[in-house]
Design an enzyme around this catalytic site. Structure first.
Site, short mmCIF file in Angstrom:
data_model
loop_
_atom_site.label_atom_id
_atom_site.label_comp_id
_atom_site.label_asym_id
_atom_site.label_seq_id
_atom_site.Cartn_x
_atom_site.Cartn_y
_atom_site.Cartn_z
N ASN A 94 14.38 -8.31 -9.00
CA ASN A 94 13.89 -6.73 -8.71
C ASN A 94 14.57 -6.81 -7.04
O ASN A 94 14.77 -7.80 -6.29
CB ASN A 94 12.41 -6.67 -8.53
CG ASN A 94 11.81 -7.45 -7.47
OD1 ASN A 94 11.87 -7.37 -6.56
ND2 ASN A 94 11.00 -8.54 -8.10
N ASP B 206 6.53 -10.64 -12.93
CA ASP B 206 5.52 -10.64 -13.74
C ASP B 206 5.85 -11.60 -14.89
O ASP B 206 4.96 -12.22 -15.66
CB ASP B 206 5.05 -9.45 -14.27
CG ASP B 206 4.17 -8.61 -13.11
OD1 ASP B 206 3.84 -9.14 -12.27
OD2 ASP B 206 4.56 -7.36 -13.12
N LYS C 41 -8.28 -8.36 -8.02
CA LYS C 41 -7.79 -9.60 -7.38
C LYS C 41 -8.71 -9.91 -6.38
O LYS C 41 -8.10 -11.15 -5.57
CB LYS C 41 -6.33 -9.32 -6.93
CG LYS C 41 -5.42 -8.87 -8.16
CD LYS C 41 -3.79 -8.95 -7.78
CE LYS C 41 -3.15 -8.45 -8.96
NZ LYS C 41 -1.82 -8.52 -8.84
N LYS D 267 -6.22 -2.86 -8.39
CA LYS D 267 -5.76 -4.26 -8.07
C LYS D 267 -6.61 -4.99 -6.91
O LYS D 267 -6.69 -6.31 -6.64
CB LYS D 267 -4.25 -4.33 -7.46
CG LYS D 267 -3.02 -3.85 -8.53
CD LYS D 267 -1.92 -3.66 -8.16
CE LYS D 267 -1.08 -3.45 -9.45
NZ LYS D 267 0.27 -2.87 -9.09
N LYS E 211 25.36 -21.79 -20.13
CA LYS E 211 25.56 -20.34 -20.23
C LYS E 211 25.41 -19.60 -21.44
O LYS E 211 26.15 -20.01 -22.46
CB LYS E 211 26.84 -19.98 -19.29
CG LYS E 211 27.11 -18.50 -19.23
CD LYS E 211 28.56 -18.22 -18.35
CE LYS E 211 29.00 -16.69 -18.40
NZ LYS E 211 30.38 -16.76 -18.29
N1 CTP Z 1 1.47 -10.91 -7.18
C1 CTP Z 1 1.33 -12.02 -7.42
N2 CTP Z 1 1.82 -12.81 -8.63
C2 CTP Z 1 2.22 -12.01 -9.65
C3 CTP Z 1 2.30 -10.59 -9.50
C4 CTP Z 1 1.81 -10.06 -8.26
O1 CTP Z 1 0.78 -12.59 -6.53
N3 CTP Z 1 2.48 -12.63 -10.70
C5 CTP Z 1 0.89 -10.31 -5.92
C6 CTP Z 1 2.00 -9.40 -5.08
O2 CTP Z 1 2.67 -10.17 -4.42
C7 CTP Z 1 1.28 -8.12 -4.90
C8 CTP Z 1 0.37 -7.94 -5.89
O3 CTP Z 1 -0.04 -8.88 -6.53
O4 CTP Z 1 0.76 -8.42 -3.47
C9 CTP Z 1 0.55 -6.62 -6.64
O5 CTP Z 1 1.67 -6.71 -7.38
P1 CTP Z 1 2.25 -5.64 -8.10
O6 CTP Z 1 3.63 -6.12 -8.85
O7 CTP Z 1 2.40 -4.33 -7.68
O8 CTP Z 1 1.21 -5.59 -9.22
P2 CTP Z 1 0.77 -6.55 -10.67
O9 CTP Z 1 -0.65 -7.17 -10.48
O10 CTP Z 1 1.97 -7.55 -10.94
O11 CTP Z 1 0.67 -5.49 -11.73
P3 CTP Z 1 1.64 -4.36 -12.43
O12 CTP Z 1 3.18 -5.01 -12.29
O13 CTP Z 1 1.08 -4.31 -13.75
O14 CTP Z 1 1.50 -2.87 -11.65
#
Ligand code: CTP
Length: 395
Positions: A207, A276, A338, A334, A286
């Site tokens: 990303n 995620d 969390k 969240k 490759k």
């Molecule tokens: N985060 C994490 N590990 C993951 C995904 C996210 O530690 N696998 C942490 C990120 O560093 C951030 C928080 O969770 O502090 C929220 O991340 P975000 O990407 O906004 O949310 P997600 O929990 O991944 O949910 P979604 O993608 O469904 O919005």
């Protein structure tokens, strides 16, 4: 830096040209800077350059005539919030270590009570010589902050330590010197940047996170006296000075590195944009474009933050939520799921807020159900306000 009175002492070394950039940076950050030059410094750079940028006349002659001329060294010494000597030559280091005051600069230095930052720059053999090192030890014992010179090719043709550090680093140390140490004794762990999940040896899912927010928090915490561990995904930012910076690529590596350092950290701030999902299997070779359509099976990565939230004892845990819609609903969801103390929410995808931008428009959501929205501001300012709130509410 806003409205701080800084005195920049420029000595006669080839690196004096970098002091012009240092002055420009300090003025840009709102500091009121006055410049003192030695007579030798004037052989390298014309005082007019410093006068135009600082908006003040340069002081270099102890016996100059004119209004208040004779007490300028005392007057400036009284008003200074900080003094930076850059470049500091062997000569001024020797004078400072021995209390010699025989010109405008050394007389001012002897009279100034403000904190000092010294950035030595000279030929490697001179820098490593016994007298210079002895004098630097003396100055360090006197409480003066001394920056290590950078190593590399020097103007005199030798190679080794002796280069003046980059102006941004000197300005950063100066800022740190002026910042109250309200995080002294705390260990802050920050994650930053994106992760990369490899599909094959040359392709990955990622990303556009730039890491700027996490780096700004790490630097701000360091300036405020914390011990900082920064775990970062691949970004194009220089390693911050004085911060243990651990580089990772994948979400798995980020999780492993974090859990290694989690127990001795008492504040954990997770700005990283963690992928995620990761490919179910990484191809060893490759992947060739043979098929007209291709499906890529993915599996869920561990939610690092959620796992820390479930395990944490006395730690303060802060998450970030970058959303494209329904900020409050998603961010507070969240926060609860969390087990966080606080979550920083922002809408991504606009020019003034989000991944690549230097600014961010955030809302803080606290575990007591309250929230605090902010106007768009520099990520550095967001970092300091975040640390202010952590101290006020949770320390
Ligand atoms: N985060 C994490 N590990 C993951 C995904 C996210 O530690 N696998 C942490 C990120 O560093 C951030 C928080 O969770 O502090 C929220 O991340 P975000 O990407 O906004 O949310 P997600 O929990 O991944 O949910 P979604 O993608 O469904 O919005």
């Amino acid at each position: 830096m806003e409205n701080k009175n800084i005195v920049l002492c420029v000595c006669g070394g080839i690196a004096a040209y970098k002091s012009v950039e240092l002055l420009r940076l300090l003025v840009k950050q709102g500091a009121r800077v006055k410049v003192i030059m030695t007579q030798s410094a004037k052989k390298f750079i014309a005082p007019l350059t410093f006068e135009v940028i600082s908006g003040h006349s340069v002081y270099s002659d102890l016996f100059e005539t004119g209004q208040n001329a004779s007490i300028k060294h005392i007057d400036w010494a009284d008003k200074a919030d900080a003094v930076v000597v850059a470049p500091a030559t062997a000569n001024i280091i020797g004078k400072m270590a021995n209390g010699i005051a025989d010109d405008a600069m050394s007389t001012f230095i002897l009279a100034a009570k403000a904190p000092f930052l010294l950035a030595p720059s000279m030929n490697t053999f001179m820098y490593e010589s016994i007298p210079v090192q002895r004098n630097l030890d003396t100055l360090e014992n006197d409480g003066i902050i001394i920056m290590e010179p950078d190593a590399g090719e020097l103007a005199c043709g030798t190679s080794g330590p002796g280069r003046l550090p980059e102006p941004e680093h000197i300005a950063g140390r100066l800022k740190s010197l002026l910042t109250p140490k309200d995080l002294k004794g705390q260990t802050v762990l920050v994650t930053a940047g994106p992760t990369q999940e490899y599909i094959d040896p040359v392709r990955f899912i990622s990303n556009p996170s730039s890491g700027k927010m996490g780096f700004a928090i790490a630097k701000a915490a360091e300036q405020r006296g914390a011990q900082v561990i920064l775990i970062t995904g691949p970004v194009h930012l220089p390693d911050p000075h004085g911060i243990l910076t651990l580089k990772v690529k994948t979400a798995k590596e980020m999780g492993e590195t974090l859990f290694e350092h989690m127990t001795h950290s008492n504040i954990i701030i997770k700005t990283a944009a963690v992928s995620d999902y990761t490919p179910l299997d990484k191809s060893e070779q490759k992947i060739k474009k043979i098929k007209s359509e291709m499906l890529l099976p993915l599996k869920k990565n561990m939610d690092i933050l959620k796992k820390i939230g479930a395990q944490k004892k006395d730690q303060i845990l802060i998450g970030f939520a970058a959303e494209t819609e329904q900020l409050e609903k998603h961010a507070t969801g969240k926060l609860i799921k969390k087990n966080l103390d606080m979550i920083v929410g922002n809408i991504v995808g606009t020019e003034s807020s989000g991944f690549q931008s230097n600014t961010n428009e955030v809302t803080f959501f606290y575990k007591d159900g309250t929230k605090e929205p902010f106007e768009s501001m520099e990520k550095e300012a967001v970092a300091h306000i975040l640390l202010d709130r952590i101290i006020e509410k949770y320390l």
